[in-house]
Design a protein around this motif. Structure first.
Motif, mmCIF file in Angstrom:
data_model
loop_
_atom_site.group_PDB
_atom_site.id
_atom_site.type_symbol
_atom_site.label_atom_id
_atom_site.label_comp_id
_atom_site.label_asym_id
_atom_site.label_seq_id
_atom_site.Cartn_x
_atom_site.Cartn_y
_atom_site.Cartn_z
ATOM 1 N N VAL A 59 0.864 -1.180 0.000
ATOM 2 C CA VAL A 59 0.000 0.000 0.000
ATOM 3 C C VAL A 59 0.900 1.228 0.000
ATOM 4 O O VAL A 59 1.681 1.433 0.927
ATOM 5 C CB VAL A 59 -0.906 0.028 1.250
ATOM 6 N N LEU B 132 -0.776 7.013 1.987
ATOM 7 C CA LEU B 132 -1.869 6.790 2.949
ATOM 8 C C LEU B 132 -1.405 6.600 4.386
ATOM 9 O O LEU B 132 -2.028 5.853 5.147
ATOM 10 C CB LEU B 132 -2.708 5.568 2.523
ATOM 11 N N PRO C 170 -12.060 9.273 -2.702
ATOM 12 C CA PRO C 170 -12.513 8.966 -4.064
ATOM 13 C C PRO C 170 -12.302 7.491 -4.416
ATOM 14 O O PRO C 170 -11.495 6.813 -3.780
ATOM 15 C CB PRO C 170 -11.616 9.849 -4.944
ATOM 16 N N THR D 65 -8.781 4.833 -4.433
ATOM 17 C CA THR D 65 -7.701 5.379 -3.606
ATOM 18 C C THR D 65 -7.186 4.363 -2.589
ATOM 19 O O THR D 65 -6.447 4.723 -1.667
ATOM 20 C CB THR D 65 -8.127 6.676 -2.879
ATOM 21 N N GLY D 66 -7.599 3.114 -2.718
ATOM 22 C CA GLY D 66 -6.975 2.080 -1.907
ATOM 23 C C GLY D 66 -7.725 1.675 -0.652
ATOM 24 O O GLY D 66 -7.153 1.043 0.234
ATOM 25 N N THR E 217 -10.221 -0.524 -0.238
ATOM 26 C CA THR E 217 -10.351 -1.981 -0.152
ATOM 27 C C THR E 217 -8.989 -2.626 0.085
ATOM 28 O O THR E 217 -8.847 -3.528 0.915
ATOM 29 C CB THR E 217 -10.961 -2.525 -1.468
ATOM 30 N N LEU E 218 -8.026 -2.136 -0.657
ATOM 31 C CA LEU E 218 -6.667 -2.657 -0.521
ATOM 32 C C LEU E 218 -6.165 -2.531 0.920
ATOM 33 O O LEU E 218 -5.618 -3.473 1.504
ATOM 34 C CB LEU E 218 -5.751 -1.864 -1.465
ATOM 35 N N ILE F 287 5.510 0.187 -6.535
ATOM 36 C CA ILE F 287 4.887 -1.050 -6.057
ATOM 37 C C ILE F 287 4.351 -1.862 -7.236
ATOM 38 O O ILE F 287 4.583 -3.064 -7.337
ATOM 39 C CB ILE F 287 3.738 -0.733 -5.061
ATOM 40 N N ALA G 266 -2.155 1.981 -11.146
ATOM 41 C CA ALA G 266 -2.008 0.541 -11.380
ATOM 42 C C ALA G 266 -2.383 0.222 -12.824
ATOM 43 O O ALA G 266 -1.696 -0.551 -13.506
ATOM 44 C CB ALA G 266 -2.888 -0.244 -10.406
HETATM 45 P P1 ADP Z 1 -11.182 1.770 -3.415
HETATM 46 O O1 ADP Z 1 -11.623 0.641 -2.540
HETATM 47 O O2 ADP Z 1 -10.740 2.973 -2.653
HETATM 48 O O3 ADP Z 1 -12.156 2.119 -4.503
HETATM 49 P P2 ADP Z 1 -9.161 -0.111 -4.235
HETATM 50 O O4 ADP Z 1 -8.546 -0.434 -2.955
HETATM 51 O O5 ADP Z 1 -10.144 -1.112 -4.779
HETATM 52 O O6 ADP Z 1 -9.863 1.306 -4.185
HETATM 53 O O7 ADP Z 1 -8.021 0.158 -5.304
HETATM 54 C C1 ADP Z 1 -8.036 -0.409 -6.593
HETATM 55 C C2 ADP Z 1 -6.658 -0.868 -6.985
HETATM 56 O O8 ADP Z 1 -5.810 0.274 -7.169
HETATM 57 C C3 ADP Z 1 -5.973 -1.705 -5.925
HETATM 58 O O9 ADP Z 1 -6.276 -3.060 -6.081
HETATM 59 C C4 ADP Z 1 -4.509 -1.418 -6.199
HETATM 60 O O10 ADP Z 1 -4.008 -2.221 -7.234
HETATM 61 C C5 ADP Z 1 -4.520 0.012 -6.667
HETATM 62 N N1 ADP Z 1 -4.244 0.963 -5.573
HETATM 63 C C6 ADP Z 1 -5.106 1.897 -5.079
HETATM 64 N N2 ADP Z 1 -4.527 2.609 -4.095
HETATM 65 C C7 ADP Z 1 -3.286 2.112 -3.934
HETATM 66 C C8 ADP Z 1 -2.200 2.419 -3.052
HETATM 67 N N3 ADP Z 1 -2.278 3.402 -2.139
HETATM 68 N N4 ADP Z 1 -1.056 1.682 -3.153
HETATM 69 C C9 ADP Z 1 -0.951 0.703 -4.083
HETATM 70 N N5 ADP Z 1 -1.941 0.366 -4.936
HETATM 71 C C10 ADP Z 1 -3.099 1.049 -4.885
#
Ligand code: ADP
Length: 304
Positions: free
Chosen positions: A34, A37, A74, A77-78, A80-81, A211, A240
Motif C-alpha cells: 500500500v 496513505l 474517491p 484510492t486504496g 479496499t486494498l 509497487i 495501477a
Molecule cells: P477503493 O476501494 O478505494 O475504490 P481499491 O482499494 O479497490 O480502491 O483500489 C483499486 C486498486 O488500485 C488496488 O487493487 C490497487 O491495485 C490500486 N491501488 C489503489 N490505491 C493504492 C495504493 N495506495 N497503493 C498501491 N496500490 C493502490
C-alpha cells in the motif's frame, strides 16, 4: 414426475441469495503493497491490529478499542486494498460486503443478511468485516428505497452495539460519499473513527508506481519519478492501470514483431503511450485537485 420430496430436497440445496453470499477470505496483502496513505495506515494499526493483537493492553489501560473505522475518499484510492492489508497484518479473516448488494436482497431478507453476516464473522473471528459503499444503506437516501436501508442500519446498529469490547471483530466501512452516511453509525463504540484516503500526492504516486512495477522488467530509460510528476490527479487504481497498460503495450510490441523478441522490457516509449491513453478517472482528479504535503486535508478526525 416431480414430487414433493424433490422440492424438499431442492429446498435443502438452494439458499436464498441474500443468505449465502457471505464470503470469507484470508487475504495475503503486504502492508508494504500500500503506497502512501500514512494517516489511514496509522489509524488502522490502532483500530484493527492492536485490538486483535494486543487486546490485553486495552484492558490494562482501561479503554475500549474502537469497534470500527470509516475510510472515505474517491474511488480507487486504496480503501479496499488497505482493509485487506489490515486484515492480513492482523492474521484475521476478511469478510467483504457491499451496501447496495445488501439492499438488493429480496424483500425482508436484508436484516437477515446482516445477522448472518455477523454470525459468520463471529464464527470466523478474528475477522475484519469490510463494508463497502456503506452510504447506500443510509436512510438519508430514503427517497429511492423501500425502508430497507433503515432496517439494515438498525440491524447494523444492533450488531455493532452487541459487539462486546475486545471481541475479535472489527468493522471497516468505506465510502466515496461520507456526507451521506447515517450519523447513528458514527457514534462512539460504533464506526467512530473516520480517516480520509485522498488522491495520492507526488511522493505517494511514486511509491504506488514502484509497487506496481516491482515485478516488471522495466528498461533503464524509464524514469518513474518523472511519471509521478506527470500523473497529478491519478488515483492509485489509475496508476495501477497505467503500469499495466505499459506492460500490455510491451507484450503487444513483442508479439507484432513476430518471432522471438530481443527486448522483453517495458521501455520509456511504452510508458509514454500508456500515459497518452490514460487519464484520471475521478472528477477531482480531472479537475487537477492535487493534494500537497502541506495543505493535505485534515485526514484524521473523530466522527463526533
Ligand atoms: P477503493 O476501494 O478505494 O475504490 P481499491 O482499494 O479497490 O480502491 O483500489 C483499486 C486498486 O488500485 C488496488 O487493487 C490497487 O491495485 C490500486 N491501488 C489503489 N490505491 C493504492 C495504493 N495506495 N497503493 C498501491 N496500490 C493502490
Amino acid at each position: 414426475a416431480i414430487r414433493m420430496t424433490d422440492f424438499d430436497a431442492a429446498l435443502d440445496e438452494v439458499e436464498p441469495t441474500g443468505l449465502r453470499e457471505v464470503t470469507v477470505e484470508f487475504p495475503a496483502v503486504g502492508w508494504d503493497e500500500v503506497g502512501g496513505l500514512e494517516p489511514a495506515k496509522r489509524e488502522l494499526v490502532r483500530a484493527v491490529y492492536w485490538p486483535l493483537e494486543y487486546a490485553d493492553r486495552f484492558a490494562e489501560m482501561g479503554i475500549d478499542p474502537p469497534s470500527g473505522v470509516l475510510l472515505h475518499g474517491p474511488p480507487g484510492t486504496g480503501k479496499t486494498l488497505l482493509a485487506r492489508a489490515a486484515a492480513s497484518l492482523s492474521d484475521a479473516n476478511f469478510i467483504p460486503v457491499n451496501g447496495p448488494e445488501l439492499l438488493d436482497k429480496y424483500v425482508g431478507a436484508s436484516e437477515q443478511a446482516v445477522r448472518d453476516l455477523f454470525a459468520t464473522a463471529r464464527e470466523n473471528a478474528p475477522a475484519v468485516v469490510f463494508f463497502d459503499e456503506v452510504d447506500a444503506v443510509s436512510p438519508k437516501r430514503r427517497g429511492d428505497d423501500t425502508g430497507a436501508g433503515e432496517r439494515v442500519v438498525s440491524q447494523l446498529l444492533t450488531e455493532l452495539d452487541g459487539l462486546e469490547p475486545l471481541t475479535d471483530i472489527v468493522v471497516i466501512a468505506a465510502t466515496n460519499r461520507p456526507d451521506n452516511i447515517d450519523e447513528a453509525l458514527l457514534r462512539p463504540g460504533r464506526i467512530e473513527k473516520a480517516v480520509e484516503t485522498p488522491l495520492p500526492d507526488r511522493d505517494a504516486r511514486r511509491e504506488i508506481l514502484r509497487i506496481h512495477a516491482r515485478e516488471m522488467p522495466v528498461a533503464s530509460d524509464v524514469d518513474l519519478e518523472a511519471v509521478a510528476d506527470r500523473t497529478a490527479g491519478y488515483s492509485g487504481g489509475d496508476l495501477a492501470a497505467l503500469v499495466r497498460e505499459a506492460g500490455l503495450l510491451a507484450i503487444e510490441d513483442g508479439i507484432v514483431d513476430d518471432g522471438p523478441t530481443t527486448d522483453s522490457t517495458v521501455g520509456r516509449g511504452h510508458f509514454e503511450r500508456a500515459l497518452s491513453e490514460t487519464s484520471p478517472s475521478t472528477r477531482d482528479g480531472r479537475a487537477g485537485v492535487e493534494p500537497s504535503a502541506d495543505d493535505r486535508p485534515e485526514s484524521d478526525r473523530s466522527a463526533e
